[in-house]
Motif scaffolding. Structure first.
Motif, PDB file in Angstrom:
ATOM      1  N   ARG A 206       0.858  -1.196   0.000  1.00 48.77           N
ATOM      2  CA  ARG A 206       0.000   0.000   0.000  1.00 48.77           C
ATOM      3  C   ARG A 206       0.893   1.245   0.000  1.00 48.77           C
ATOM      4  O   ARG A 206       2.076   1.152  -0.296  1.00 48.77           O
ATOM      5  N   GLY A 207       0.314   2.383   0.313  1.00 48.24           N
ATOM      6  CA  GLY A 207       1.065   3.639   0.177  1.00 48.24           C
ATOM      7  C   GLY A 207       1.796   4.026   1.457  1.00 48.24           C
ATOM      8  O   GLY A 207       1.692   3.343   2.481  1.00 48.24           O
ATOM      9  N   ASP A 235       6.527   8.102  -5.425  1.00 46.24           N
ATOM     10  CA  ASP A 235       5.982   7.113  -4.490  1.00 46.24           C
ATOM     11  C   ASP A 235       5.350   7.757  -3.262  1.00 46.24           C
ATOM     12  O   ASP A 235       4.539   7.131  -2.578  1.00 46.24           O
ATOM     13  N   ASP A 239      -2.260   9.821  -2.697  1.00 42.08           N
ATOM     14  CA  ASP A 239      -3.470   9.715  -3.528  1.00 42.08           C
ATOM     15  C   ASP A 239      -4.661  10.345  -2.788  1.00 42.08           C
ATOM     16  O   ASP A 239      -4.632  10.471  -1.558  1.00 42.08           O
ATOM     17  N   LEU A 282       3.152   0.852  -3.054  1.00 39.94           N
ATOM     18  CA  LEU A 282       2.130   0.489  -4.043  1.00 39.94           C
ATOM     19  C   LEU A 282       2.625  -0.557  -5.032  1.00 39.94           C
ATOM     20  O   LEU A 282       2.324  -0.513  -6.222  1.00 39.94           O
ATOM     21  N   ARG A 301       2.221  -3.117 -10.040  1.00 42.83           N
ATOM     22  CA  ARG A 301       1.827  -1.822  -9.489  1.00 42.83           C
ATOM     23  C   ARG A 301       0.423  -1.979  -8.893  1.00 42.83           C
ATOM     24  O   ARG A 301      -0.427  -2.657  -9.492  1.00 42.83           O
ATOM     25  N   ASN A 302       0.187  -1.382  -7.758  1.00 44.62           N
ATOM     26  CA  ASN A 302      -1.146  -1.445  -7.140  1.00 44.62           C
ATOM     27  C   ASN A 302      -1.800  -0.075  -7.161  1.00 44.62           C
ATOM     28  O   ASN A 302      -1.122   0.945  -7.261  1.00 44.62           O
ATOM     29  N   GLU A 303      -3.131  -0.097  -7.057  1.00 38.68           N
ATOM     30  CA  GLU A 303      -3.809   1.164  -6.731  1.00 38.68           C
ATOM     31  C   GLU A 303      -4.667   0.914  -5.500  1.00 38.68           C
ATOM     32  O   GLU A 303      -5.012  -0.231  -5.197  1.00 38.68           O
ATOM     33  N   LEU A 304      -4.957   1.994  -4.799  1.00 42.34           N
ATOM     34  CA  LEU A 304      -5.699   1.841  -3.544  1.00 42.34           C
ATOM     35  C   LEU A 304      -7.193   2.020  -3.784  1.00 42.34           C
ATOM     36  O   LEU A 304      -7.608   2.892  -4.560  1.00 42.34           O
ATOM     37  N   ARG A 305      -7.977   1.164  -3.132  1.00 35.63           N
ATOM     38  CA  ARG A 305      -9.442   1.316  -3.208  1.00 35.63           C
ATOM     39  C   ARG A 305     -10.014   1.179  -1.806  1.00 35.63           C
ATOM     40  O   ARG A 305      -9.475   0.424  -0.988  1.00 35.63           O
ATOM     41  N   ALA A 313      -5.063  -2.618  -1.267  1.00 36.52           N
ATOM     42  CA  ALA A 313      -4.225  -2.567  -2.474  1.00 36.52           C
ATOM     43  C   ALA A 313      -4.845  -3.471  -3.532  1.00 36.52           C
ATOM     44  O   ALA A 313      -5.151  -4.631  -3.245  1.00 36.52           O
ATOM     45  N   THR A 316      -2.803  -3.701 -10.536  1.00 35.22           N
ATOM     46  CA  THR A 316      -3.093  -3.198 -11.884  1.00 35.22           C
ATOM     47  C   THR A 316      -2.361  -4.124 -12.877  1.00 35.22           C
ATOM     48  O   THR A 316      -1.675  -5.059 -12.471  1.00 35.22           O
TER      49      THR A 316
END
Ligand SMILES: Cc1cc2nc3c(=O)[nH]c(=O)nc-3n(C[C@H](O)[C@H](O)[C@H](O)COP(=O)(O)OP(=O)(O)OC[C@H]3O[C@@H](n4cnc5c(N)ncnc54)[C@H](O)[C@@H]3O)c2cc1C
Ligand SMILES: NC(=O)c1ccc[n+]([C@@H]2O[C@H](COP(=O)([O-])OP(=O)(O)OC[C@H]3O[C@@H](n4cnc5c(N)ncnc54)[C@H](OP(=O)(O)O)[C@@H]3O)[C@@H](O)[C@H]2O)c1
Length: 473
Positions: A206-207, A235, A239, A282, A301-305, A313, A316
């Protein structure tokens, strides 16, 4: 028969595990504020000949001040009604039945004895190690003397963003001089000091706002003698989801400060030190690569939701490969089941309500309790176990008041000694541990080290015997 807890009929309690949680529970029981007149006898067992659990076998060698917490446990051990039985394993030399025959209550304080799995291809390739193994090796745990960590590569990857990952990264970056003044196991000192690793890449799924490091541990990574810390400014760009979270009531001051520290790292110019510690965010491991042994790692690569009230995480399509010769998986410890007791497979803990072990029907099992990591899962610093132990001991004492403890057939102290004399004559008493402790400290003195650890069962048992020749001859 009246309630136990008097001079004539002391309350007899066994504690399995001599880490922080076991010792805090023993301390609370031997000096209970709520029951000043209680007479309790506490026997603490450990499968190792040495006490203190992760304080000896987990806390990093370059953190001697934290290890000094053992002085509190030494005070508990000095109580006349305290006994230690090291080198005695629950499930092997003593069983569930043995204990319930001899004690009014048993507290399980066995911690989390293994690692969590990631579940990706290549996880078992040679060169892919659980942080649990590396930590136990450099701390001289007698079960982990033999792994051979090949540090001849240029780049190591550490998976995870907790304090154990920080410990692993730091241990890989300390200089020989820094290591030489610690109690790091002798077999690890040369291997670490001669490491060829130049870059240690730490991967967070995660971030920066969600990293599990605590502030002092994150700050330490930026203050290494011989390693620059490196964070890419992209990094640490927060977000919108994390921004809202950080500005709300849900975020801790630790998370806010971590973000500040990491932003500071992103703005730093490297000082040209011999090594660098790269903190990435991420990204998740997808596969550990290599034919015979670790040669690299594929990450995505991840994105946060936001999902179910937490920030998760999500992978993508973007992937990347990093060359590396060694991987340390530091994604958490995990409890293991104990013979004769229920176990929650998902959580890796013993099911309980406020420390009372519960059976399949959800009802408490009379006289059976848990404390520490096996009670609540493998998180929390040493001090967390003090409050946790208080809760368990309060439950036990409430059950004593309600006459709801176990009713042992043979609550005599000597009955236990006879059992151990037969099952495990090589058990180590507290006097035996004091002899080990003295031998290790004496060996450390000429080298300016706090101690030189004995790291095999044979060496430990021999040193313990020196301390109690009369009892064992
Ligand atoms: C690598 C690492 C570094 C850490 N560093 C810090 C730090 O710097 N500062 C901090 O505050 N916290 C630190 N922590 C956290 C802290 O160590 C834990 O909160 C604490 O040790 C948990 O205590 P516990 O008693 O539940 O388990 P443990 O400390 O693991 O103790 C469990 C004991 O049970 C024994 N045992 C297990 N199975 C059996 C059996 N079958 N029979 C008999 N005995 C058994 C084990 O040998 C062990 O002695 C660290 C944790 C780790 C993993
Ligand atoms: N100096 C100290 O005070 C010190 C030193 C060592 C340990 N400790 C304490 O001991 C406890 C245990 O530490 P720990 O580091 O083992 O555990 P931890 O704090 O729970 O950290 C585990 C890390 O692994 C990540 N992770 C989990 N599953 C993953 C996966 N499948 N892929 C990638 N990453 C994954 C987690 O990310 P998510 O957050 O996304 O799940 C988290 O960053 C902690 O409470 C710690 O503070 C303290």
């Amino acid at each position: 028969m009246g309630k136990p807890g008097t001079e004539e009929a002391p309350l007899r309690v066994a504690i399995i595990g001599s880490g922080p949680s076991g010792f805090y529970a023993a301390g609370h029981l031997l000096r209970p504020k709520s029951h000043p007149d209680l007479v309790a006898q506490v026997d603490v067992y450990d499968r190792l000949p040495t006490p203190w659990g992760l304080v000896r076998g987990g806390v990093a060698p370059d953190h001697p001040n934290i290890k000094a917490v053992s002085r509190v446990y030494e005070k508990t051990a000095a109580h006349p009604e305290f006994r230690f039985f090291g080198n005695v394993e629950y499930g092997a030399e003593v069983t569930h039945e043995d204990l319930l025959e001899r004690y009014h209550a048993v507290i399980y304080a066995v911690g989390a004895q293994t690692d969590r799995r990631i579940g990706i291809p290549g996880e078992d390739l040679p060169g892919s190690w659980a942080a649990t193994e590396f930590v136990a090796w450099y701390n001289g745990h007698p079960d982990f003397r033999h792994p051979e960590f090949d540090l001849s590569c240029e780049r190591a990857v550490v998976i995870g963003n907790g304090n154990v990952a920080a410990d692993v990264a730091r241990m890989l970056a300390l200089t020989r001089h820094e290591l030489a003044g610690t109690d790091v196991a002798d077999h690890a000192l040369d291997v670490l000091a001669e490491s060829k690793i130049r870059e240690i890449v730490v991967l967070g799924r995660r971030g920066p706002a969600q990293a599990a490091f605590t502030n002092p541990e994150l700050l330490e990574l930026g203050a290494m003698t011989d390693a620059d810390v490196f964070v890419d400014s992209r990094d640490v760009a927060i977000d919108p989801l994390s921004r809202t979270w950080l500005e709300g009531d849900g975020a801790s001051s630790t998370a806010r400060k971590n973000v500040e520290i990491l932003s500071g790292y992103a703005g730093r110019k490297p000082a040209g030190k011999r090594r660098r510690i790269v903190l990435r965010f991420l990204v998740s491991p997808v596969e550990i690569l290599g034919s015979e042994r670790v040669e690299g790692i594929r990450i995505c690569r991840n994105e946060l939701r936001a999902e179910d009230g937490s920030i998760r995480a999500c992978a993508t399509e973007t992937t990347e490969e990093l060359d590396c010769g060694i991987v340390f998986r530091s994604i958490g410890y995990r409890g293991i089941p104990l013979a004769g007791l229920p176990f929650d497979e998902r959580a890796g803990t013993i099911p309980n309500q406020g420390g009372r072990i519960t059976g399949e029907d959800g009802e408490p099992l009379p006289g059976e309790y848990v404390v520490g990591w096996i009670k609540r899962g493998p998180t929390g610093i040493i001090g967390t176990n003090k409050r946790d132990a208080q809760e368990t001991v309060d439950a036990l004492l409430a059950d004593l008041d309600a006459d709801a403890l176990n009713r042992p057939a043979d609550a005599d102290r000597e009955a236990l000694e006879m059992l151990l004399a037969e099952r495990k004559p090589e058990h180590v008493t507290y006097t035996g541990w004091e002899a080990i402790d003295a031998a290790e400290k004496t060996a450390g003195e000429p080298h300016g080290r706090p101690r030189v650890k004995l790291t095999s069962f044979d060496e430990l048992l021999e040193a313990a015997r020196e301390g109690e020749p009369a009892a064992r001859s």
